[in-house]
Design a protein around this motif. Structure first.
Motif, PDB file in Angstrom:
ATOM      1  N   UNK A   1      13.732  -1.564 -14.163  1.00  0.00           N
ATOM      2  CA  UNK A   1      14.628  -2.629 -14.633  1.00  0.00           C
ATOM      3  C   UNK A   1      15.024  -2.417 -16.096  1.00  0.00           C
ATOM      4  N   UNK A   2      14.094  -1.927 -16.908  1.00  0.00           N
ATOM      5  CA  UNK A   2      14.411  -1.684 -18.321  1.00  0.00           C
ATOM      6  C   UNK A   2      15.406  -0.532 -18.459  1.00  0.00           C
TER       7      UNK A   2
ATOM      8  N   UNK B   1      20.854   1.333 -19.516  1.00  0.00           N
ATOM      9  CA  UNK B   1      21.951   2.177 -19.028  1.00  0.00           C
ATOM     10  C   UNK B   1      23.280   1.431 -18.997  1.00  0.00           C
ATOM     11  N   UNK B   2      23.227   0.105 -18.879  1.00  0.00           N
ATOM     12  CA  UNK B   2      24.456  -0.690 -18.817  1.00  0.00           C
ATOM     13  C   UNK B   2      24.700  -1.510 -20.092  1.00  0.00           C
ATOM     14  N   UNK B   3      23.945  -1.191 -21.133  1.00  0.00           N
ATOM     15  CA  UNK B   3      24.016  -1.954 -22.369  1.00  0.00           C
ATOM     16  C   UNK B   3      25.150  -1.468 -23.282  1.00  0.00           C
TER      17      UNK B   3
ATOM     18  N   UNK C   1      21.550   1.879 -28.724  1.00  0.00           N
ATOM     19  CA  UNK C   1      22.078   3.121 -29.308  1.00  0.00           C
ATOM     20  C   UNK C   1      22.549   4.084 -28.210  1.00  0.00           C
ATOM     21  N   UNK C   2      23.576   4.877 -28.507  1.00  0.00           N
ATOM     22  CA  UNK C   2      24.186   5.767 -27.523  1.00  0.00           C
ATOM     23  C   UNK C   2      23.173   6.709 -26.890  1.00  0.00           C
ATOM     24  N   UNK C   3      22.226   7.220 -27.699  1.00  0.00           N
ATOM     25  CA  UNK C   3      21.283   8.186 -27.147  1.00  0.00           C
ATOM     26  C   UNK C   3      20.324   7.534 -26.145  1.00  0.00           C
ATOM     27  N   UNK C   4      19.993   6.261 -26.354  1.00  0.00           N
ATOM     28  CA  UNK C   4      19.137   5.569 -25.392  1.00  0.00           C
ATOM     29  C   UNK C   4      19.885   5.329 -24.084  1.00  0.00           C
ATOM     30  N   UNK C   5      21.155   4.963 -24.190  1.00  0.00           N
ATOM     31  CA  UNK C   5      21.975   4.734 -22.994  1.00  0.00           C
ATOM     32  C   UNK C   5      22.085   6.031 -22.195  1.00  0.00           C
ATOM     33  N   UNK C   6      22.386   7.125 -22.878  1.00  0.00           N
ATOM     34  CA  UNK C   6      22.527   8.411 -22.184  1.00  0.00           C
ATOM     35  C   UNK C   6      21.216   8.848 -21.563  1.00  0.00           C
TER      36      UNK C   6
END
Length: 81
Positions: free
Chosen positions: A17-18, A23-25, A29-34
């Protein structure tokens, strides 16, 4: 596909879930999303080559991201560069 079969990536239940939230935030920060998207895609069975093409990066980046999650868990994955 040549070479060894990629080692399957398993996501720990509490992390799913985290990872999906990140991933949809729009605020993370961009690197965490990627990284979250890479781990989710890999666990879903997407090939490393396909993920590299999708994220416009090297296959080694996909491999390192998955290794980071395997060895360091969610905290290590989301840590700084």
């Amino acid at each position: 596909m040549r070479g060894r079969k990629a080692k399957e990536l398993t996501i720990f239940s509490p992390d799913i879930s985290e990872l999906e939230r990140i991933a949809h935030s729009d605020m993370s920060p961009w690197y965490q999303v990627r990284r979250a998207r890479i781990v989710l895609g890999s666990a879903d069975g997407q090939r490393r080559e396909d993920l590299a093409s999708q994220f416009q990066c090297e296959e080694s980046t996909i491999w390192r991201t998955c290794q980071r999650y395997r060895h360091d868990g969610l905290g290590g994955l989301l840590g700084g560069l």
